[in-house]
Design a protein around this motif. Structure first.
Motif, PDB file in Angstrom:
ATOM      1  N   ALA A  31       0.831  -1.208   0.000  1.00  0.00           N
ATOM      2  CA  ALA A  31       0.000   0.000   0.000  1.00  0.00           C
ATOM      3  C   ALA A  31       0.864   1.257   0.000  1.00  0.00           C
ATOM      4  N   ILE A  35       0.906   4.220  -2.746  1.00  0.00           N
ATOM      5  CA  ILE A  35       0.784   5.637  -2.389  1.00  0.00           C
ATOM      6  C   ILE A  35       1.909   6.450  -3.012  1.00  0.00           C
ATOM      7  N   PHE A  47      -4.158  11.226   0.520  1.00  0.00           N
ATOM      8  CA  PHE A  47      -4.853  11.657   1.724  1.00  0.00           C
ATOM      9  C   PHE A  47      -5.063  13.163   1.759  1.00  0.00           C
ATOM     10  N   ALA A  55     -11.135   9.396  -4.537  1.00  0.00           N
ATOM     11  CA  ALA A  55     -10.305   8.722  -3.531  1.00  0.00           C
ATOM     12  C   ALA A  55      -9.937   7.317  -4.007  1.00  0.00           C
ATOM     13  N   TRP A  57      -9.853   4.052  -3.398  1.00  0.00           N
ATOM     14  CA  TRP A  57     -10.352   3.148  -2.345  1.00  0.00           C
ATOM     15  C   TRP A  57      -9.535   1.856  -2.265  1.00  0.00           C
ATOM     16  N   TYR A  60      -6.661   2.481   0.043  1.00  0.00           N
ATOM     17  CA  TYR A  60      -7.152   2.555   1.412  1.00  0.00           C
ATOM     18  C   TYR A  60      -7.484   1.169   1.960  1.00  0.00           C
ATOM     19  N   THR A  61      -8.107   0.346   1.116  1.00  0.00           N
ATOM     20  CA  THR A  61      -8.503  -0.998   1.557  1.00  0.00           C
ATOM     21  C   THR A  61      -7.284  -1.856   1.879  1.00  0.00           C
ATOM     22  N   GLY A  64      -5.735  -0.561   5.091  1.00  0.00           N
ATOM     23  CA  GLY A  64      -6.562  -0.870   6.255  1.00  0.00           C
ATOM     24  C   GLY A  64      -6.526  -2.340   6.631  1.00  0.00           C
TER      25      GLY A  64
END
Length: 221
Positions: A31, A35, A47, A55, A57, A60-61, A64
Motif C-alpha cells: 500500500a 501511495i 490523503f 479517492a 479506495w 485505502y482498503t 486498512g
C-alpha cells in the motif's frame, strides 16, 4: 504435563500468529508503494484534501487490511503469552470475522460473474493491475491464498485449544508451596507450645512439711 502442553500450544500459536503479521506487513508495504506511485503521478498524496481525483479506495482498503492484520497479530501474541480467557476470546472473534470476510469476498468473486460491479470504480488503475497479476500467476496466487486461510484457521484452532486448557496454575494445592518462593512462611517464628492446666504452687512434699510443722506448734501450745 498440562503445563508442558500449554507451553507448546503457546509457542506454536505465536509462530503461526507471526505469519499472519508478516502478511499484514507485506500488505502495508504494498500500500505504501501504491501511495508513492500515486504521489509521483498526481503530484500529491491521496490523503490530501482538495483533489480533483476520486479517492483511491483500493489503496485505502489494502492499507486498512494490513493494519488490521497487524493489530490481530498483536492481540494474538498477548493472548498466547498470558493465556487470558478474555484476550483469547477477543482474538478468536477477530480471526473468525476475518475468515467470514474472506469467505464472502471469495464467494462473490467466484460465484458472481459481474462481481466487479459490486466494487466502486478505481481511478488509480491499481485494481486492474492487481487483477492482471493474479490472472497471469493464478496457480501461485491460489496456493498463497490457501496457505493464508490455512494459517488463519490453524491459529483459530490453537487459540480454542489454549482456551480449553485454561490459565496458568502454579500450585495444585496448599501443600505445594515451596519455602524459597514464600519467604514469609520460611522466616515465620512459631511460638513455643504450652499446656493449659491448674496452677501448681509447690510440690506435695513441701505442703506436707508445712502441715506437720503447724500440728507440732499447736500441740506445744
Amino acid at each position: 504435563m498440562g503445563r508442558i502442553v500449554r507451553s507448546c500450544m503457546q509457542s506454536i500459536l505465536k509462530l503461526v500468529n507471526s505469519l499472519i503479521g508478516m502478511v499484514g506487513m507485506a500488505m502495508i508495504l504494498y500500500a505504501l508503494w501504491m501511495i508513492r506511485v500515486w504521489q509521483r503521478n498526481v503530484g500529491h498524496f491521496p490523503f490530501a484534501g482538495g483533489s480533483d481525483y476520486p479517492a483511491p479506495w483500493f489503496i485505502y482498503t489494502f492499507l486498512g487490511v494490513g493494519i488490521t492484520l497487524c493489530v490481530i497479530t498483536c492481540t494474538g501474541h498477548i493472548a498466547a503469552e498470558t493465556a487470558n480467557g478474555c484476550c483469547l476470546y477477543l482474538y478468536i472473534f477477530f480471526v473468525f470475522l476475518l475468515l467470514l470476510l474472506e469467505a464472502g469476498v471469495t464467494a462473490d468473486v467466484f460465484l458472481n460473474r459481474n462481481w466487479e460491479e459490486d466494487f466502486p470504480v478505481d481511478r488509480s488503475g491499481n485494481l486492474d493491475r492487481f487483477k492482471d497479476f493474479v490472472r497471469s500467476n493464478f496457480e501461485i496466487c491460489k496456493w498463497i491464498g490457501l496457505s493464508i486461510v490455512s494459517v488463519q484457521g490453524l491459529s483459530l484452532l490453537l487459540a480454542m485449544i489454549l482456551k480449553a486448557l485454561g490459565p496458568h496454575q502454579y500450585y495444585d494445592s496448599d501443600d505445594d508451596y515451596a519455602s524459597d518462593r514464600v519467604p514469609l512462611l520460611r522466616n515465620a517464628v512459631h511460638p513455643p507450645p504450652y499446656v493449659v492446666g491448674d496452677p501448681v504452687y509447690g510440690s506435695n512434699h513441701d505442703a506436707w512439711k508445712i502441715r506437720i510443722k503447724d500440728q507440732r506448734t499447736n500441740k506445744m501450745r
